[in-house]
Write a protein that holds these residues in place. Structure first.
Motif, PDB file in Angstrom:
ATOM      1  N   CYS A 126       0.843  -1.190   0.000  1.00  0.00           N
ATOM      2  CA  CYS A 126       0.000   0.000   0.000  1.00  0.00           C
ATOM      3  C   CYS A 126       0.878   1.240   0.000  1.00  0.00           C
ATOM      4  O   CYS A 126       2.107   1.174  -0.002  1.00  0.00           O
ATOM      5  N   GLU A 127       0.232   2.390   0.016  1.00  0.00           N
ATOM      6  CA  GLU A 127       0.970   3.648  -0.058  1.00  0.00           C
ATOM      7  C   GLU A 127       1.840   3.886   1.156  1.00  0.00           C
ATOM      8  O   GLU A 127       2.808   4.655   1.094  1.00  0.00           O
ATOM      9  N   ALA A 156      -1.351   1.720  -6.490  1.00  0.00           N
ATOM     10  CA  ALA A 156      -2.606   1.647  -7.248  1.00  0.00           C
ATOM     11  C   ALA A 156      -2.600   0.609  -8.356  1.00  0.00           C
ATOM     12  O   ALA A 156      -3.672   0.161  -8.771  1.00  0.00           O
ATOM     13  N   VAL A 161      -3.797  -4.849  -5.275  1.00  0.00           N
ATOM     14  CA  VAL A 161      -4.828  -3.814  -5.338  1.00  0.00           C
ATOM     15  C   VAL A 161      -5.774  -4.068  -6.509  1.00  0.00           C
ATOM     16  O   VAL A 161      -7.003  -3.943  -6.367  1.00  0.00           O
ATOM     17  N   ARG A 179      -8.975   1.790 -13.394  1.00  0.00           N
ATOM     18  CA  ARG A 179      -8.169   2.214 -12.252  1.00  0.00           C
ATOM     19  C   ARG A 179      -6.675   2.109 -12.551  1.00  0.00           C
ATOM     20  O   ARG A 179      -5.917   3.035 -12.270  1.00  0.00           O
ATOM     21  N   SER A 183      -4.418   5.548 -12.974  1.00  0.00           N
ATOM     22  CA  SER A 183      -3.382   5.749 -11.957  1.00  0.00           C
ATOM     23  C   SER A 183      -2.002   5.828 -12.595  1.00  0.00           C
ATOM     24  O   SER A 183      -1.165   6.661 -12.202  1.00  0.00           O
ATOM     25  N   SER A 279      -4.819   1.397   0.164  1.00  0.00           N
ATOM     26  CA  SER A 279      -5.198   1.106  -1.220  1.00  0.00           C
ATOM     27  C   SER A 279      -5.601  -0.350  -1.415  1.00  0.00           C
ATOM     28  O   SER A 279      -6.283  -0.667  -2.390  1.00  0.00           O
ATOM     29  N   ASP A 282      -9.489   0.064  -0.211  1.00  0.00           N
ATOM     30  CA  ASP A 282     -10.397   1.152  -0.558  1.00  0.00           C
ATOM     31  C   ASP A 282     -11.440   0.740  -1.592  1.00  0.00           C
ATOM     32  O   ASP A 282     -12.521   1.328  -1.662  1.00  0.00           O
ATOM     33  N   LEU A 301     -10.998   6.001  -6.204  1.00  0.00           N
ATOM     34  CA  LEU A 301      -9.932   5.002  -6.187  1.00  0.00           C
ATOM     35  C   LEU A 301      -8.612   5.539  -6.738  1.00  0.00           C
ATOM     36  O   LEU A 301      -7.545   5.043  -6.377  1.00  0.00           O
ATOM     37  N   PRO A 305      -5.054   6.506  -3.168  1.00  0.00           N
ATOM     38  CA  PRO A 305      -3.677   6.042  -2.982  1.00  0.00           C
ATOM     39  C   PRO A 305      -2.609   7.098  -3.252  1.00  0.00           C
ATOM     40  O   PRO A 305      -1.435   6.848  -2.989  1.00  0.00           O
TER      41      PRO A 305
END
Length: 347
Positions: A126-127, A156, A161, A179, A183, A279, A282, A301, A305
């Motif tokens: 994740c971030e 992302a 994810v 997405r 991203s 992320s 979410d 979305l 992130p």
């Protein structure tokens, strides 16, 4: 007399110079083990199990039951992806040399930016983990533009994810493509923009990670423990906020916002910043906001992130305030525009 006096002085000096060594300092007393967040969480879970009967009576109301159902459903769907992503992210952070990323990227900065963005595919995390890794990349000599593209893309477009997004939107597989594509476009665009107008004095280079010097096993478990507690805490808050929105906010209000195309996009973009959801989870919160269009939820979305409250705080602490006051608002605007454009085309 002179010779005798010198001999006496030499004899007097010698014992002082060759005296016994000073005693070794006593060993430092062992620090007592402190109760940490993991122990507190374990105790809370035990108490919930023990007192599940009385607690069940407190949620007998219809609205509380609805809140509990939404909250638990979000957690149950999201936690496996969160744990799996944290473990794989810790493996990459501990066992893959930091110099690997510098060697793998092209030497030309303009080519290094999209390559770094695509490298986010191999980071299942994740971030929360991408911020320190981006700082390490910059310290290892990677151009900041490429490191920032990796920072935005990795949370992302990684497989965890995208798989979670597919599970959260089983009837809309195009959401996964939208997405990932939106991203990546935002990440590369921000990297090229930084390459064009960014300045090195806007970034304060990060310090060395605290895990340096520890064994591989200690560093691995420390990274897992930190990420689970940190990202898991934000996941719980995000699930609670999503449940609260579904219960407290009147359906007519949500529907009035959702019916306005522009307002719904801005509302969910702002909500993504405020909720600060990991992320890897979410997508399940976005799926629960069924009143809103797919385009609005796509913007949610894409923004989440890249720009949220916890990320702003982490980026300010890692790269400095001068960086975050310029980078975060620009990324927020770019994520809204690209997300809305991609949604209009694909959704």
């Amino acid at each position: 007399m002179t010779a005798n006096r010198l001999d006496a002085e030499e004899i007097d000096w010698t014992p002082a110079a060759v005296g016994p060594p000073p005693p070794a300092p006593p060993p430092a007393p062992a620090r007592p083990r402190r109760i940490g967040s993991l122990e507190i969480l374990a105790a809370a879970l035990v108490l919930l199990v023990v007192f599940r009967g009385p607690l069940a009576g407190l949620v007998a109301g219809e609205r509380l039951q609805t809140w509990t159902t939404v909250f638990v459903s979000v957690l149950v769907q999201a936690v496996p992806f969160l744990v799996f992503g944290v473990v794989l992210s810790a493996v990459i952070a501990v066992f893959v040399p930091r110099s690997f990323w510098a060697r793998a990227l092209p030497r030309h900065p303009a080519l290094a930016v999209p390559a770094a963005g695509l490298a986010g595919v191999v980071l299942p995390g994740c971030e929360c983990g991408s911020v320190p890794i981006a700082g390490s990349l910059i310290r290892r000599g990677v151009t900041p533009a490429a490191a920032l593209a990796f920072l935005l893309a990795a949370p992302a477009i990684n497989p965890i994810v995208l798989t979670a997004t597919a599970v959260a939107f089983p009837g809309n597989p195009e959401m996964v493509v939208a997405r990932g594509g939106a991203s990546l476009v935002v990440a590369v665009a921000m990297g090229w923009l930084w390459l064009r107008i960014g300045r090195t004095d806007w970034i304060r280079l990060p310090h060395r990670p605290d895990l340096d010097g520890e064994s591989k096993a200690q560093a691995f478990w420390a990274a897992c423990r930190h990420d689970v507690m940190h990202a898991g805490g934000y996941l719980v808050l995000g699930a609670a906020a999503a449940a609260t929105i579904n219960v407290v906010v009147p359906a007519s209000w949500l529907q009035s916002v959702a019916d306005n195309h522009v307002l719904s996009i801005l509302a969910l973009a702002t909500l993504a910043v405020l909720l600060s959801i990991c992320s890897e989870a979410d997508a399940f919160v976005a799926a629960s906001l069924s009143q809103f269009s797919l385009t609005s939820r796509l913007v949610f979305l894409v923004v989440g992130p890249m720009v949220d409250l916890k990320l702003i705080a982490m980026q300010a602490g890692t790269f400095g305030r001068r960086f975050v006051v310029r980078f975060a608002p620009t990324t927020f605007a770019a994520a809204i525009l690209v997300g809305a454009g991609v949604g209009a085309v694909l959704l």
